[in-house]
Write an enzyme that holds these catalytic residues in place. Structure first.
Site, PDB file in Angstrom:
ATOM      1  N   ALA A 122       0.845  -1.195   0.000  1.00  0.00           N
ATOM      2  CA  ALA A 122       0.000   0.000   0.000  1.00  0.00           C
ATOM      3  C   ALA A 122       0.881   1.247   0.000  1.00  0.00           C
ATOM      4  O   ALA A 122       1.682   1.440   0.925  1.00  0.00           O
ATOM      5  CB  ALA A 122      -0.903  -0.004   1.234  1.00  0.00           C
ATOM      6  N   PHE A 124       0.293   4.880   0.212  1.00  0.00           N
ATOM      7  CA  PHE A 124      -0.591   6.030   0.443  1.00  0.00           C
ATOM      8  C   PHE A 124       0.209   7.208   1.020  1.00  0.00           C
ATOM      9  O   PHE A 124       0.152   8.312   0.509  1.00  0.00           O
ATOM     10  CB  PHE A 124      -1.728   5.654   1.422  1.00  0.00           C
ATOM     11  CG  PHE A 124      -2.506   4.426   1.015  1.00  0.00           C
ATOM     12  CD1 PHE A 124      -2.833   4.192  -0.316  1.00  0.00           C
ATOM     13  CD2 PHE A 124      -2.911   3.493   1.963  1.00  0.00           C
ATOM     14  CE1 PHE A 124      -3.546   3.058  -0.693  1.00  0.00           C
ATOM     15  CE2 PHE A 124      -3.622   2.363   1.602  1.00  0.00           C
ATOM     16  CZ  PHE A 124      -3.940   2.142   0.275  1.00  0.00           C
ATOM     17  N   GLU A 126       2.923   9.992   2.130  1.00  0.00           N
ATOM     18  CA  GLU A 126       3.984  10.721   1.432  1.00  0.00           C
ATOM     19  C   GLU A 126       4.876  11.424   2.454  1.00  0.00           C
ATOM     20  O   GLU A 126       4.456  11.616   3.608  1.00  0.00           O
ATOM     21  CB  GLU A 126       3.357  11.749   0.471  1.00  0.00           C
ATOM     22  CG  GLU A 126       2.528  11.061  -0.601  1.00  0.00           C
ATOM     23  CD  GLU A 126       1.921  12.026  -1.625  1.00  0.00           C
ATOM     24  OE1 GLU A 126       2.149  13.251  -1.519  1.00  0.00           O
ATOM     25  OE2 GLU A 126       1.224  11.525  -2.521  1.00  0.00           O
ATOM     26  N   PRO A 127       6.077  11.851   2.027  1.00  0.00           N
ATOM     27  CA  PRO A 127       6.968  12.497   3.011  1.00  0.00           C
ATOM     28  C   PRO A 127       6.323  13.709   3.694  1.00  0.00           C
ATOM     29  O   PRO A 127       6.484  13.902   4.890  1.00  0.00           O
ATOM     30  CB  PRO A 127       8.180  12.916   2.169  1.00  0.00           C
ATOM     31  CG  PRO A 127       8.164  12.008   0.988  1.00  0.00           C
ATOM     32  CD  PRO A 127       6.732  11.656   0.719  1.00  0.00           C
ATOM     33  N   GLY A 130       0.783  12.747   5.732  1.00  0.00           N
ATOM     34  CA  GLY A 130       0.486  11.465   6.354  1.00  0.00           C
ATOM     35  C   GLY A 130      -0.980  11.372   6.718  1.00  0.00           C
ATOM     36  O   GLY A 130      -1.801  10.844   5.959  1.00  0.00           O
ATOM     37  N   SER A 131      -1.328  11.939   7.861  1.00  0.00           N
ATOM     38  CA  SER A 131      -2.709  11.830   8.351  1.00  0.00           C
ATOM     39  C   SER A 131      -3.712  12.541   7.437  1.00  0.00           C
ATOM     40  O   SER A 131      -4.856  12.099   7.315  1.00  0.00           O
ATOM     41  CB  SER A 131      -2.802  12.434   9.757  1.00  0.00           C
ATOM     42  OG  SER A 131      -1.893  11.805  10.617  1.00  0.00           O
ATOM     43  N   ARG A 277      10.787 -17.664  37.813  1.00  0.00           N
ATOM     44  CA  ARG A 277      11.805 -16.789  38.402  1.00  0.00           C
ATOM     45  C   ARG A 277      11.609 -16.680  39.923  1.00  0.00           C
ATOM     46  O   ARG A 277      10.535 -16.276  40.382  1.00  0.00           O
ATOM     47  CB  ARG A 277      11.706 -15.401  37.767  1.00  0.00           C
ATOM     48  CG  ARG A 277      12.648 -14.374  38.336  1.00  0.00           C
ATOM     49  CD  ARG A 277      14.061 -14.637  37.861  1.00  0.00           C
ATOM     50  NE  ARG A 277      14.969 -13.574  38.272  1.00  0.00           N
ATOM     51  CZ  ARG A 277      16.276 -13.645  38.113  1.00  0.00           C
ATOM     52  NH1 ARG A 277      16.830 -14.713  37.552  1.00  0.00           N
ATOM     53  NH2 ARG A 277      17.035 -12.651  38.492  1.00  0.00           N
ATOM     54  N   GLN A 345       8.629  -5.631  32.005  1.00  0.00           N
ATOM     55  CA  GLN A 345       9.011  -5.315  33.392  1.00  0.00           C
ATOM     56  C   GLN A 345       9.065  -6.582  34.259  1.00  0.00           C
ATOM     57  O   GLN A 345       9.919  -6.704  35.125  1.00  0.00           O
ATOM     58  CB  GLN A 345       7.990  -4.313  33.959  1.00  0.00           C
ATOM     59  CG  GLN A 345       8.369  -3.708  35.279  1.00  0.00           C
ATOM     60  CD  GLN A 345       9.548  -2.739  35.169  1.00  0.00           C
ATOM     61  OE1 GLN A 345       9.903  -2.313  34.063  1.00  0.00           O
ATOM     62  NE2 GLN A 345      10.174  -2.439  36.285  1.00  0.00           N
ATOM     63  N   GLU A 372      -2.072   2.889  10.260  1.00  0.00           N
ATOM     64  CA  GLU A 372      -3.522   2.677  10.059  1.00  0.00           C
ATOM     65  C   GLU A 372      -4.329   3.758  10.782  1.00  0.00           C
ATOM     66  O   GLU A 372      -5.379   3.470  11.355  1.00  0.00           O
ATOM     67  CB  GLU A 372      -3.955   1.286  10.534  1.00  0.00           C
ATOM     68  CG  GLU A 372      -3.425   0.136   9.720  1.00  0.00           C
ATOM     69  CD  GLU A 372      -4.001   0.079   8.310  1.00  0.00           C
ATOM     70  OE1 GLU A 372      -4.974   0.810   8.020  1.00  0.00           O
ATOM     71  OE2 GLU A 372      -3.446  -0.679   7.491  1.00  0.00           O
TER      72      GLU A 372
END
Ligand SMILES: Cc1cc2nc3c(=O)[nH]c(=O)nc-3n(C[C@H](O)[C@H](O)[C@H](O)COP(=O)(O)OP(=O)(O)OC[C@H]3O[C@@H](n4cnc5c(N)ncnc54)[C@H](O)[C@@H]3O)c2cc1C
Length: 390
Positions: A122, A124, A126-127, A130-131, A277, A345, A372
Site C-alpha cells: 500500500a 498512500f 507521502e513524506p 500522512g494523516s 523466576r 518489566q 492505520e
C-alpha cells in the site's frame, strides 16, 4: 461477549498449529538478525488461503467472515507481528478491489492476489502528507494517447514494496479539483519484485526502524513510472479518497487484532517467566505486585479482544461500524503498548536483553499507535461521530 462458532474455533486451532510449527521457531532469530520473513513462509501462508480469507469464493477467496479474518490475524501476530502484517497488504488491496473494482478488475486481480501469485503493498503516505489523506500530492499524469498514466512524486513508508508485484497507489489525477480530495484516484501499479526497483523511473530506499523487522518499509521516488488506464480502480477518476475510506473498517479491525495478538504473546511469556523466576525465596508470581500486574494486563487485553470481536461482528452483520472499529483500533493500540511494557518489566533485566522475545513484542507494539490512522486521528474520528453527527 462475542459469539465464536465452532468454525472460528477450528480456524484458531489450525492457525495456532501453523504458527507453532513455522513461525515461532524462526521469529526471534530472524528479527534479531533484521532478516525479512522467508519467501517459503509467505508461499505457505498463500497456500493456506490467508491472503484471500474474505474474498468471495468465486473470486478465488475463502469467503470467510470478518471474525475469521480477525482470528487468523491475531494468531499470526501472536507468532510475529510482521507475519500477521503481511496479509494486511493483500487485505487492503483486495478489499479495495472488492468494494470498488469493476467486475472485470475483480476477476483479473482477486484470484491472483488470493493465491499469492501477486503480492501487493500500500503506497498512500507521502513524506509531507500522512494523516491528511486528502492532501496527497503524487501526480498521475495521463499519457497523450490516453492509454494510461505516468506517475511523478514520492511515497514513503511503503511496507513490503520490494517484494510486491503491485503497488496500490493513491495518486492525484486532477490537481485543480476542489475540494482537493475529489482529485484523488487509486491505481494498481504493476512492477517486478526486487530490492532494486526500476531506476530511474521508480527508485526505493529502505527506512531503518526500531521494530517490525520482518518486512522493510520504503521511501519511493516515481519519475514517469507507467500505469495502464485499465489499472485505475473502478475505472473512475476522482473516487480514490472515498474508495479508501470505504475499506477503513476492515483495516482497523485487522490492526486491532494484530495488537491483541502481540499483547497475548507477551502475556503468555510473562506468566511463564513469573512462575519460574525465584526472588526472596519464592517465585515472583507469588509477589502480589507481579500478580496484580499480570491480572491488570490480562484484563486490558481481554477488553481489547472483545472490542475487536464486537466490531468484527457488527461488520459481519452488515452494520456501519466505523465507530466500533475506531474504538477497537485506538484501545488495542494503546493496550498493546502498555501490556508489552509491563510484561517486559516482569522479566527485569532479562526483559531488556535480546535473549527473550518480550523486547520484540514491546518494540513491535509501539507502531500500533502510529499506522492505520494514528491514535490522535482515531480519537478525532470517534469524537466527530459522537459530537458532530446529527
Ligand atoms: C512501520 C510503519 C509502517 C507503515 N506502513 C505503511 C504502508 O505500508 N503504507 C502507507 O501508506 N503508510 C504506512 N505507514 C505510514 C503511516 O500510516 C503514517 O506514519 C501515519 O498515517 C501518520 O502519518 P505521518 O507519519 O505523516 O504523521 P503526521 O500525519 O505528520 O502526524 C504527526 C503527529 O501529529 C498528529 N496529528 C496529525 N494531524 C492531527 C490532527 N488533525 N489532530 C491531532 N493530531 C494530529 C499525529 O497523530 C501524529 O502524532 C507506516 C508507518 C510505519 C511507522
Amino acid at each position: 461477549m462475542a459469539r465464536l462458532t465452532d468454525e472460528h474455533l477450528e480456524i484458531r486451532r489450525s492457525v495456532r498449529e501453523f504458527v507453532a510449527r513455522e513461525i515461532e521457531p524462526l521469529a526471534d532469530q530472524l528479527d534479531n538478525a533484521e532478516k525479512e520473513i522467508p519467501m517459503p513462509v509467505i508461499r505457505k501462508m498463500a497456500e493456506l488461503g490467508y491472503f484471500g480469507l474474505i474474498f468471495p469464493v468465486d473470486h478465488g477467496g475463502m469467503g470467510l467472515d470478518t471474525m475469521s479474518m480477525a482470528i487468523v490475524t491475531e494468531e499470526l501476530s501472536r507468532g510475529w507481528l510482521s507475519v500477521g502484517s503481511v496479509m494486511t497488504r493483500m487485505l487492503i488491496t483486495g478489499s479495495l478491489i472488492m468494494a470498488s473494482g469493476t467486475e472485470e478488475q475483480k476477476q483479473r486481480w482477486l484470484p491472483r492476489i488470493a493465491s499469492g501469485e501477486l503480492l501487493t503493498a500500500a503506497a498512500f503516505t507521502e513524506p509531507d502528507v500522512g494523516s491528511d489523506t486528502a492532501a496527497m500530492k503524487l501526480r498521475a499524469v495521463k499519457t497523450p494517447d490516453g492509454k494510461g498514466y505516468e506517475l511523478f512524486g514520492e511515497k514513503t513508508w511503503c511496507t513490503f514494496a520490494n517484494r510486491a508485484h503491485v503497488l496500490t497507489v493513491l495518486a492525484r489525477t486532477n490537481p485543480g479539483a476542489q475540494p482537493k480530495h475529489k482529485g484523488l484516484s487509486i491505481l494498481l501499479v504493476e512492477k517486478e519484485p526486487g530490492d532494486e526497483f526500476h531506476p530511474p523511473k521508480l527508485t526505493g530506499g529502505a527506512i531503518p526502524t526500531i521494530g517490525y523487522k520482518g518486512m522493510k518499509s520504503y521511501s519511493l521516488g516515481f519519475d514517469g513510472f507507467a500505469c495502464p488506464r485499465e489499472n485505475l480502480l473502478g475505472e473512475q477518476e476522482g473516487r480514490g479518497f472515498y474508495q479508501l475510506m470505504a475499506t477503513y473498517e476492515y483495516a482497523r479491525i485487522q490492526t486491532a487484532a494484530r495488537a491483541v495478538g502481540v499483547a497475548q504473546a507477551a502475556l503468555e511469556k510473562a506468566i511463564r517467566y513469573a512462575r519460574e523466576r525465584v526472588q526472596f525465596g519464592k517465585p515472583i508470581a507469588e509477589h502480589q505486585v507481579i500478580r496484580h500486574k499480570i491480572a491488570h494486563c490480562a484484563t486490558e487485553l481481554e477488553a481489547a479482544r472483545q472490542l475487536c470481536y464486537y466490531a468484527a461482528q457488527a461488520k459481519d452483520e452488515g452494520k456501519r461500524c466505523d465507530l466500533e472499529a475506531g474504538y477497537a483500533k485506538a484501545f488495542g493500540a494503546e493496550m498493546a503498548e502498555r501490556v508489552t511494557s509491563e510484561c517486559l518489566q516482569v522479566f527485569g533485566g532479562y526483559g531488556y536483553s535480546r535473549e527473550y522475545p518480550v523486547q520484540r513484542y514491546w518494540r513491535d507494539a509501539r507502531v500500533f499507535r502510529i499506522f492505520e490512522g494514528t491514535s490522535e486521528i482515531q480519537y478525532e474520528v470517534i469524537a466527530k461521530r459522537l459530537l458532530d453527527d446529527k
